[in-house]
Design an enzyme around this catalytic site. Structure first.
Site, PDB file in Angstrom:
ATOM      1  N   ASP A  84      -3.144  21.454  10.401  1.00 14.34           N
ATOM      2  CA  ASP A  84      -4.206  20.576   9.880  1.00 14.34           C
ATOM      3  C   ASP A  84      -5.587  21.219  10.011  1.00 14.34           C
ATOM      4  O   ASP A  84      -6.578  20.708   9.501  1.00 14.34           O
ATOM      5  CB  ASP A  84      -4.180  19.250  10.656  1.00 14.34           C
ATOM      6  N   GLU A 138      -0.785  13.919   1.999  1.00 10.92           N
ATOM      7  CA  GLU A 138      -0.602  15.020   2.951  1.00 10.92           C
ATOM      8  C   GLU A 138       0.836  15.534   2.953  1.00 10.92           C
ATOM      9  O   GLU A 138       1.067  16.735   3.098  1.00 10.92           O
ATOM     10  CB  GLU A 138      -1.036  14.551   4.354  1.00 10.92           C
ATOM     11  N   GLY A 145     -10.221   7.136   6.976  1.00  9.14           N
ATOM     12  CA  GLY A 145      -9.026   6.354   7.305  1.00  9.14           C
ATOM     13  C   GLY A 145      -9.166   5.805   8.710  1.00  9.14           C
ATOM     14  O   GLY A 145     -10.268   5.470   9.144  1.00  9.14           O
ATOM     15  N   HIS A 180     -12.751  11.903   3.961  1.00 12.69           N
ATOM     16  CA  HIS A 180     -11.439  11.345   4.322  1.00 12.69           C
ATOM     17  C   HIS A 180     -11.718  10.198   5.295  1.00 12.69           C
ATOM     18  O   HIS A 180     -12.003  10.428   6.474  1.00 12.69           O
ATOM     19  CB  HIS A 180     -10.571  12.440   4.967  1.00 12.69           C
ATOM     20  N   GLY A 218      -7.325   5.616   3.742  1.00 16.67           N
ATOM     21  CA  GLY A 218      -7.243   4.148   3.723  1.00 16.67           C
ATOM     22  C   GLY A 218      -8.512   3.435   3.281  1.00 16.67           C
ATOM     23  O   GLY A 218      -8.482   2.599   2.370  1.00 16.67           O
ATOM     24  N   ILE A 219      -9.648   3.763   3.902  1.00 13.96           N
ATOM     25  CA  ILE A 219     -10.899   3.083   3.560  1.00 13.96           C
ATOM     26  C   ILE A 219     -11.452   3.627   2.235  1.00 13.96           C
ATOM     27  O   ILE A 219     -11.929   2.872   1.390  1.00 13.96           O
ATOM     28  CB  ILE A 219     -11.946   3.288   4.681  1.00 13.96           C
ATOM     29  N   GLY A 220     -11.364   4.942   2.063  1.00  7.35           N
ATOM     30  CA  GLY A 220     -11.982   5.597   0.897  1.00  7.35           C
ATOM     31  C   GLY A 220     -11.246   5.336  -0.404  1.00  7.35           C
ATOM     32  O   GLY A 220     -11.868   5.324  -1.471  1.00  7.35           O
ATOM     33  N   GLU A 221      -9.913   5.139  -0.330  1.00  6.29           N
ATOM     34  CA  GLU A 221      -9.171   4.990  -1.579  1.00  6.29           C
ATOM     35  C   GLU A 221      -8.772   3.546  -1.892  1.00  6.29           C
ATOM     36  O   GLU A 221      -8.414   3.250  -3.029  1.00  6.29           O
ATOM     37  CB  GLU A 221      -7.931   5.910  -1.593  1.00  6.29           C
ATOM     38  N   ASN A 222      -8.861   2.657  -0.900  1.00  4.59           N
ATOM     39  CA  ASN A 222      -8.393   1.282  -1.149  1.00  4.59           C
ATOM     40  C   ASN A 222      -9.484   0.263  -1.423  1.00  4.59           C
ATOM     41  O   ASN A 222      -9.250  -0.728  -2.107  1.00  4.59           O
ATOM     42  CB  ASN A 222      -7.556   0.798   0.051  1.00  4.59           C
TER      43      ASN A 222
HETATM   44  N1  LIG Z   1      -8.650  -2.363   0.901  1.00  2.89           N
HETATM   45  C1  LIG Z   1      -9.174  -1.785   1.960  1.00  2.89           C
HETATM   46  N2  LIG Z   1     -10.506  -1.821   2.178  1.00  2.89           N
HETATM   47  C2  LIG Z   1     -11.058  -1.222   3.258  1.00  2.89           C
HETATM   48  N3  LIG Z   1     -10.356  -0.583   4.195  1.00  2.89           N
HETATM   49  C3  LIG Z   1      -9.027  -0.516   4.042  1.00  2.89           C
HETATM   50  C4  LIG Z   1      -8.361  -1.097   2.929  1.00  2.89           C
HETATM   51  N4  LIG Z   1      -7.027  -0.855   3.043  1.00  2.89           N
HETATM   52  C5  LIG Z   1      -6.869  -0.151   4.198  1.00  2.89           C
HETATM   53  N5  LIG Z   1      -8.064   0.050   4.791  1.00  2.89           N
HETATM   54  C6  LIG Z   1      -8.333   0.684   6.072  1.00  2.89           C
HETATM   55  O1  LIG Z   1      -7.830   2.010   6.109  1.00  2.89           O
HETATM   56  C7  LIG Z   1      -7.657   2.373   7.485  1.00  2.89           C
HETATM   57  C8  LIG Z   1      -6.338   3.141   7.633  1.00  2.89           C
HETATM   58  O2  LIG Z   1      -6.439   4.294   6.880  1.00  2.89           O
HETATM   59  P1  LIG Z   1      -5.221   5.345   6.781  1.00  2.89           P
HETATM   60  O3  LIG Z   1      -5.697   6.488   5.972  1.00  2.89           O
HETATM   61  O4  LIG Z   1      -4.015   4.627   6.298  1.00  2.89           O
HETATM   62  O5  LIG Z   1      -5.078   5.714   8.298  1.00  2.89           O
HETATM   63  P2  LIG Z   1      -4.244   6.811   9.050  1.00  2.89           P
HETATM   64  O6  LIG Z   1      -5.294   7.720   9.640  1.00  2.89           O
HETATM   65  O7  LIG Z   1      -3.471   6.054  10.060  1.00  2.89           O
HETATM   66  O8  LIG Z   1      -3.382   7.547   8.030  1.00  2.89           O
HETATM   67  C9  LIG Z   1      -7.688   1.069   8.284  1.00  2.89           C
HETATM   68  O9  LIG Z   1      -8.939   0.959   8.929  1.00  2.89           O
HETATM   69  C10 LIG Z   1      -7.587   0.021   7.215  1.00  2.89           C
HETATM   70  O10 LIG Z   1      -8.229  -1.165   7.589  1.00  2.89           O
HETATM   71  C1  LIG Z   2      -7.006  14.043  12.804  1.00  6.84           C
HETATM   72  C2  LIG Z   2      -6.878  12.580  12.595  1.00  6.84           C
HETATM   73  O1  LIG Z   2      -7.759  11.791  12.854  1.00  6.84           O
HETATM   74  O2  LIG Z   2      -5.739  12.180  12.062  1.00  6.84           O
HETATM   75  P1  LIG Z   2      -5.429  10.670  11.563  1.00  6.84           P
HETATM   76  O3  LIG Z   2      -6.345  10.429  10.403  1.00  6.84           O
HETATM   77  O4  LIG Z   2      -3.996  10.722  11.152  1.00  6.84           O
HETATM   78  O5  LIG Z   2      -5.722   9.756  12.706  1.00  6.84           O
HETATM   79 MG   LIG Z   3      -3.993   9.624   7.868  1.00  4.98          MG
END
Ligand SMILES: Nc1ncnc2c1ncn2[C@@H]1O[C@H](COP(=O)(O)OP(=O)(O)O)[C@@H](O)[C@H]1O
Ligand SMILES: CC(=O)OP(=O)(O)O
Ligand SMILES: [Mg+2]
Length: 299
Positions: free
Chosen positions: A35, A272, A97, A95, A217-221
């Site tokens: 990574d 990924e 999430g 990114h 998660g936050i950026g794409e949803n």
């Molecule tokens: N529609 C949405 N709007 C804003 N945030 C979201 C939405 N859907 C998911 N999320 C947020 O995305 C985050 C998880 O992101 P993700 O990329 O799935 O995480 P991970 O790092 O575990 O892979 C959580 O904080 C979740 O609340």
């Molecule tokens: C590096 C890292 O934060 O990974 P994840 O987004 O999966 O928590």
């Molecule tokens: Mg992730």
């Protein structure tokens, strides 16, 4: 061929071959996709901490960066969407999430990123604090907290969780819109950090940015963070179209910039697993090519 990630001869992004006498002529290929590899192109001034050089050398302390598998995928996808070779592109990748980071890409290669020696640094995250004054760590240790307790606070009890009780940014957004002040403050801290690095990377890239990319998660949803992150950036050639932004949610990709925005704003659902599979296939094909070459020479 055989390698183990624990082996002393294992090095980042490389493949190690060891004969396996008990497997006769059979060959086994083990590929590890790191990574951190995408960030190995950072210049020394980006990856070096202003700590004593000897100490950094002794402990291999430097900025490594993470989410590199995602950034590698996003760079290729952005190139595909823009119809240009990735080697030509300057990008700011976000990114966002559970773990969140950003990355500046010049000519298709990473030149800076927000995570550091560990994923703790940079943006505020689901349960990580991101950037803080490092003296807070020594101060907390001085209060009698153990190293493990401080580590737990910084990594698991901070960020959105520490400020609001929820790690789920969807519910933080809902509560903020309903007027809950702790959620409003947490979102404001998160956005301020993103915008600080947007500004920093606009300067790092000399103002020549082809696209800002939102993912994870936050950026794409959801649309709210993207809208607020890019608010008032017309002076930098960045404008988001509200209708496209609100339509590009829940894993849909697409361009969301306003007509006339010099900088494209892209939403790209990251993948990924696909990136790991494709990098693995590249190594397998290289190995097959090399083996066939050797076979051809031997014949
Ligand atoms: N529609 C949405 N709007 C804003 N945030 C979201 C939405 N859907 C998911 N999320 C947020 O995305 C985050 C998880 O992101 P993700 O990329 O799935 O995480 P991970 O790092 O575990 O892979 C959580 O904080 C979740 O609340
Ligand atoms: C590096 C890292 O934060 O990974 P994840 O987004 O999966 O928590
Ligand atoms: Mg992730």
């Amino acid at each position: 061929m055989h390698a183990s990630a624990g082996s002393e001869r294992w090095r980042e992004g490389q493949l190690y071959e060891e004969p396996m006498p008990d497997h006769g002529a059979a060959l086994r290929l083990v590929v590890a996709v790191f990574d951190t590899t995408f960030h190995q192109t950072m210049p020394p001034e980006a990856y070096t901490y202003a700590l004593p050089t000897a100490l950094c050398r002794e402990h291999a302390i430097r900025r490594y960066g993470f989410h590199g598998i995602s950034y590698s995928y996003l760079t290729r996808e952005a190139a595909r969407m823009l119809g240009r070779p990735h080697q030509e592109l300057n990008l700011i990748l976000c990114h966002l999430g559970a773990g969140s980071s950003m990355c500046a890409v010049a000519g298709g290669r990473c030149v800076d990123t927000t995570m550091g020696f560990t994923p703790l640094k940079g943006l505020m995250m689901g349960s990580r604090c991101g950037d803080i004054d490092p003296a807070i760590v020594t101060y907390l240790l001085g209060t009698g907290m153990s190293v493990a307790q401080v580590d737990d606070v910084l990594n698991k009890q901070s960020g959105f969780k520490g400020m609001t009780g929820s790690i789920d940014v969807r519910s933080v957004e809902d509560c903020a819109l309903r007027g809950e002040e702790d959620c409003q403050l947490a979102l404001a801290v998160f956005l301020r950090r993103i915008r600080k690095y947007l500004g920093a990377y606009l300067v790092t890239l000399g103002g020549r940015v082809d696209a800002i990319v939102f993912s994870a998660g936050i950026g794409e949803n959801g649309s709210l963070v993207r809208e607020l992150a890019c608010e008032g950036l017309e002076w930098a050639g960045v404008a988001v179209d509200p209708t496209s932004n609100e339509a590009t949610v829940r894993g849909r990709g697409g361009a969301i910039q306003a007509p006339g925005s010099r900088v494209k704003v892209l939403v790209i659902p990251t993948d990924e697993q696909l990136e790991i599979a494709e990098q693995t296939m590249r190594v397998v094909r290289q190995q097959q090519g090399a083996a066939q070459g050797e076979g051809g020479r031997a014949a």
